[in-house]
Design an enzyme around this catalytic site. Structure first.
Site: not given
Ligand code: UDX
Length: 433
Positions: A35, A123, A250, A253, A260, A263
């Site tokens: 890093d 990504t 599903l 919220g 991720c 962006k």
């Molecule tokens: C996500 C992807 O899951 C992962 O595969 C990718 O590599 C990076 O982005 P992450 O951002 O860590 O991972 O979280 P994730 O658990 O997927 O949730 C993302 C967001 O969606 C959160 O803010 C979560 O609260 C929201 N979410 C998720 C919902 O509002 N409803 C859902 O049913 C699922």
């Protein structure tokens, strides 16, 4: 190459780089993590993990003898068979992915007379691999291979997502490089999808877009449930049983956040636009999410009449439970709007910090956040919030108003506990149906 006990250099000691390095060390490979931030490397050398990710500390400690940390490119690459690129690709003002950190890594690669494979974990837009290939060739590094190997790890479950993935995607220009990266993963039981580089790059963006689309879809269904007297939690259950649809992603919220989705949605939107295509569904997904983050404000105004001089407690700052990450977190948007409306904002989170949220007071316990508040908003579904004595908490509030932004609590129980309770898309469960 057998794929065993190979040397891997990982560039970037963020979430993706550290998880990748730790997991490859666990699989028996020697890993150097590089890093550019000296303090970060120093801390890692002292066994301090700079991020909160369950299981990562243990994995790094257990494999310490196979891991080295350095700021030095030559030291990182010395003897390495693979260079994993795990640097940040944040959005620029135009929404394009900023690839400057990726280019720095590529340009820093020393003149090499042996075979080495560059593996892209960050990504990146579709077409990046082709550009990197071109740049390597122009530098006379034709013998340096290139593979796109996107990550699908979610924060909070990143280690298990890496070790037990749904699939491993490997996109290569030449089979020999793809074979080598596939061999590196021996020990992980998962289908391997081999593809051309552009398709591998698109798989990552499309998978994320599909997940975000599901969330914005169910959030819109929730909003229609509110208007029509249905309960989105029941609706999602009934819809999710359809095997063609499935249950995951599903949960209605207050919108998605994190490092991720926001962006990557912008990057895909911009990628499409740059090639002359207007990606309508994705544009709607993004807009629905922006509006969803603000929806709680309307609910609070309805419940409290005005927000001016009202004390509002936000429970949860992290964008989701199990992480201290507040990037694009709905809590930050909410706090900003509440402050702008003249409210006093108090926040609690078990691990995330309100740093950067000027004007918000962070307190160490839920009880302190809730005491004398005019309203509580459940922002992040931390499991401990389900275990609280809500009846006792309600009695310490100025007015017992609770908006459950994650549909975590039982509406009937909350009303019985003395709250004026609202949630997202639960008109029927709230007795408004
Ligand atoms: C996500 C992807 O899951 C992962 O595969 C990718 O590599 C990076 O982005 P992450 O951002 O860590 O991972 O979280 P994730 O658990 O997927 O949730 C993302 C967001 O969606 C959160 O803010 C979560 O609260 C929201 N979410 C998720 C919902 O509002 N409803 C859902 O049913 C699922």
């Amino acid at each position: 190459m057998s794929g065993e006990h190979t040397r891997i250099a990982v560039f970037g000691a963020g979430y993706v780089g550290l998880v990748t390095g730790a997991c490859f060390a666990e699989l028996g490979h020697s890993v150097s993590v590089r890093d550019i931030i000296p303090e970060r490397i120093e801390r890692l050398r002292r066994g301090k993990v700079p991020i909160y990710e369950p299981g990562l500390d243990d994995l790094l400690a257990r494999n310490a003898e196979r891991l080295v940390y350095t700021t030095d490119v030559a030291e990182a690459i010395d003897g390495a068979h693979f260079v994993f690129v795990a640097v940040g690709t944040p959005p620029t003002y135009s929404g394009d992915a900023d690839l400057s950190a990726v280019w720095t890594v590529i340009d820093e690669l020393p003149e090499l007379d042996r075979r080495l494979t560059v593996v892209m974990k960050s990504t990146v837009p579709v077409g990046t691999g082709a550009k990197v290939r071109h740049r390597l060739d122009a530098r006379g590094l034709r013998h340096v291979g290139y593979v796109s190997n996107p990550e699908f790890t979610a924060e909070g479950t990143a280690v298990s997502d890496f070790m037990e993935p749904d699939r491993i995607v490997i996109g290569s220009f030449e089979d020999v490089d793809g074979d080598a990266v596939a061999a590196l993963h021996s020990g992980i039981d998962a289908p391997i999808v081999r593809a051309d580089v552009a398709s591998a790059e698109m798989i990552k963006l499309a998978a994320n877009a599909a997940l975000m689309t599901r969330i914005s879809f169910i959030n819109e269904i929730a909003n229609v449930c509110e208007a029509t007297g249905a309960d989105v939690v029941k609706v999602a259950e009934g819809v999710g049983h359809d095997r063609r649809i499935g249950k995951s992603f599903l949960r209605a919220g207050i919108g998605f956040g994190g490092s991720c989705f926001p962006k990557d949605s912008l990057a895909l939107k911009q990628l499409a636009a740059n090639s002359g295509y207007h990606f309508q569904v994705l544009n709607a997904v993004i807009e629905v999410n922006d509006l969803q983050k603000r929806r709680v404000i309307g609910k609070l105004v309805e419940l409290l009449d005005t927000l001016r001089d009202k004390r509002v407690a936000l429970l949860g700052l992290a964008f989701k439970p199990g992480t201290d990450d507040t990037r694009e977190a709905p809590a930050f948007v909410l706090a900003g709007r509440l402050l702008a409306e003249g409210a006093e904002v108090v926040a609690w989170d078990p691990v995330a910090s309100a740093d950067g949220l000027t004007g918000v007071t962070q307190v160490p316990s839920v009880a302190e956040a809730v005491r004398d508040a005019d309203a509580v908003v459940l922002v992040t579904e931390w499991p401990e919030l389900a275990e609280l004595d809500w009846r006792a908490l309600a009695q310490t509030m100025r007015t017992a108003v609770l908006v459950d932004g994650r549909n975590m609590l039982d509406p009937e129980e909350m009303r019985a506990a003395g709250f004026r309770y609202d949630a997202i898309g639960r008109a029927a469960a709230n007795g408004q149906g």
